[in-house]
Scaffold this motif. Structure first.
Motif, short mmCIF file in Angstrom:
data_model
loop_
_atom_site.label_atom_id
_atom_site.label_comp_id
_atom_site.label_asym_id
_atom_site.label_seq_id
_atom_site.Cartn_x
_atom_site.Cartn_y
_atom_site.Cartn_z
N LYS A 265 -4.06 -1.10 -5.59
CA LYS A 265 -4.01 -0.27 -4.49
C LYS A 265 -4.41 1.05 -4.76
O LYS A 265 -4.53 1.55 -5.86
CB LYS A 265 -2.62 -0.17 -3.77
N LYS A 266 -5.10 1.67 -3.55
CA LYS A 266 -5.68 2.99 -3.83
C LYS A 266 -4.65 4.06 -3.05
O LYS A 266 -4.59 3.95 -1.95
CB LYS A 266 -7.00 3.20 -3.37
N VAL A 267 -4.24 5.20 -4.17
CA VAL A 267 -3.37 6.29 -3.44
C VAL A 267 -3.93 7.36 -3.34
O VAL A 267 -4.71 7.89 -4.39
CB VAL A 267 -1.84 6.16 -3.96
N TYR B 293 -11.53 4.54 2.25
CA TYR B 293 -10.21 3.71 2.46
C TYR B 293 -9.25 3.99 1.36
O TYR B 293 -9.65 4.61 0.31
CB TYR B 293 -10.67 2.58 2.05
N ASP C 96 -4.59 3.34 0.67
CA ASP C 96 -3.48 2.59 0.97
C ASP C 96 -2.27 3.23 1.42
O ASP C 96 -1.48 3.18 2.02
CB ASP C 96 -2.90 1.46 0.04
N ALA C 97 -2.11 4.55 0.60
CA ALA C 97 -0.96 5.53 1.07
C ALA C 97 -1.44 6.98 0.27
O ALA C 97 -2.23 7.08 -0.35
CB ALA C 97 0.04 4.88 0.26
N GLU D 296 -1.91 5.06 7.58
CA GLU D 296 -1.41 4.84 6.43
C GLU D 296 0.01 5.72 5.86
O GLU D 296 0.12 6.68 6.41
CB GLU D 296 -2.56 5.35 5.09
N LEU E 254 5.24 0.26 -1.74
CA LEU E 254 3.74 0.15 -1.16
C LEU E 254 3.52 -1.23 -0.99
O LEU E 254 2.89 -1.70 0.17
CB LEU E 254 2.88 0.38 -2.43
N ASP E 255 4.18 -2.17 -1.67
CA ASP E 255 3.90 -3.73 -1.12
C ASP E 255 4.76 -3.86 0.16
O ASP E 255 4.01 -4.70 0.95
CB ASP E 255 4.43 -4.62 -2.38
N SER F 269 2.44 -2.61 2.99
CA SER F 269 1.12 -3.37 3.60
C SER F 269 1.27 -3.89 4.73
O SER F 269 1.90 -4.82 4.90
CB SER F 269 1.01 -4.20 2.23
N LYS G 181 2.77 -0.47 7.76
CA LYS G 181 2.54 0.97 7.89
C LYS G 181 3.39 1.87 8.72
O LYS G 181 2.79 2.62 9.67
CB LYS G 181 0.93 1.34 8.16
#
Length: 390
Positions: free
Chosen positions: A3-5, A46, A48-49, A76, A116-117, A120, A123
């Motif tokens: 994941k990208k934070v 992009y 994720d958080a 997000e 985070l999971d 997904s 949000k």
């Protein structure tokens, strides 16, 4: 897939430690000022958080979160990282701004990854239900109605003057009659800031070569030394080692405080104002001395970008230099055409220092009211007729 934070507010050293710990699970993108982050976000990148460890009044703090959620509309999740105890009122403030959850500054690895999971695809805001926050900045209804009434009436009455000025500007030099630049206003919101063009068309390209003419630039005697020592003066006097240390590009340990002082000296003053600016046209000089070049900002007021009275919205290159918690408080107030520092000294002859201007902006942010706005407006008219060309 990792994941990208996005990490906001942490020091580079903390981010490096965080990145190493979560290397197998997260891709980390770090930003230490809002301008760079908003520019990156505008490219459609992009992620994720967001993990925000800035203080509430920081440029990367509460106001930025409000902009991200309410103005830009990102979906997000945003996690607020803190080691301080969180009161019910503060929880309400964070929830209203759009914070998804509150975690400790150094969250347990499994807890963060689980959060985070779980988020997904959904949000959504997962804080406990709270009442609408009453502490966040909102433009008072009376102030907004006053702005609409004044700006709409002025635009209607001054429309013949607008046409005359536009004609004179175009007759003297090629180019459009109106000029806009991007400015940073309340809550670090970026908007188009309109004026009558008072400079030649290539004025922006000449700016870099004119920094030595800046009224806010410190004299050589006042500038901090660019040499970076391993210890700051405070720690040397106390006979202790620095608590906040960084590693430079040569692998040497340096003091973070000393590094910031040296970097500030290297970057120069936050504000830019040039006396007798050679880029200004003859008509432009008249417009500036009478402040007629500011009239198109009535359109900004009508749109809601600005108020009649407030703190001056700053160019991006100035706003990104005001990153300390104390001075960032100026962005909690409305952006305005005129304000407290303009009527206090009007920047005459460079007599007002950069620090004085910032302090006046902060004073207005903490004490503004419709009554005070009316007092500033009454003081603005005599301040318009200044002798100095600034």
């Amino acid at each position: 897939m990792r994941k990208k934070v996005v990490c906001l507010g942490s020091t580079e050293q903390e981010v490096q430690s965080f990145t190493a710990e979560y290397a197998d699970d997260l891709e980390v993108q770090h930003f230490d000022n809002p301008t760079n982050f908003l520019s990156w976000l505008a490219k459609g990148e992009y992620f994720d958080a967001i993990l925000d460890s800035a203080s509430l009044t920081s440029p990367l703090g509460l106001n930025l979160i409000q902009v991200l959620k309410k103005d830009i509309g990102i979906k997000e999740p945003i996690f607020w990282l803190t080691n301080d105890s969180i009161s019910t009122g503060l929880q309400a403030m964070l929830a209203d701004a759009g914070v998804t959850d509150i975690l400790t500054q150094k969250p347990e690895k499994e807890k963060l990854l689980t959060r985070l999971d779980n988020l997904s695809g959904s949000k959504t805001n997962n804080l406990n239900p709270v009442k609408k926050n009453t502490y966040a900045y909102q433009n008072p209804i009376g102030k907004r109605l006053f702005d609409i009434l004044v700006s709409a009436t002025a635009l209607l009455c001054l429309s013949p003057l607008f046409l005359l000025i536009a004609l004179l500007v175009k007759l003297e030099s090629k180019g459009p009659a109106f000029y806009y630049s991007y400015r940073v206003g309340t809550g670090y919101r970026i908007f188009r800031f309109w004026k009558f063009r008072s400079m030649r068309q290539n004025a922006d390209k000449m700016l870099a070569s004119m920094k030595n003419l800046n009224q806010y630039q410190a004299s050589p005697a006042e500038e901090p030394s660019l040499a970076i020592s391993s210890l700051c003066a405070t720690c040397v006097a106390a006979g202790t080692s620095c608590q906040n240390q960084l590693i430079d590009s040569q692998g040497k340990t340096i003091c973070e405080k000393q590094y910031k002082i040296a970097k500030q000296a290297e970057d120069g003053a936050a504000f830019m104002k040039i006396a007798n600016d050679p880029r200004i046209t003859k008509i432009g000089m008249f417009l500036r001395n009478t402040s007629l070049d500011e009239l198109p900002q009535l359109y900004n007021v009508l749109r809601g970008d600005m108020s009649i009275v407030g703190n001056r919205p700053l160019p991006l290159y100035e706003a990104e230099k005001i990153t300390t918690d104390h001075f960032a408080a100026r962005f909690i107030a409305p952006a305005g055409i005129t304000g407290l520092w303009q009527v206090s000294k009007r920047g005459k002859g460079g007599n007002m220092s950069e620090e004085e201007r910032k302090e006046l902006d902060i004073e207005y942010a903490k004490t503004f009211s419709l009554k005070k706005d009316l007092q500033i407006i009454l003081k603005t008219f005599p301040a318009l007729f200044q002798k100095e060309n600034v």
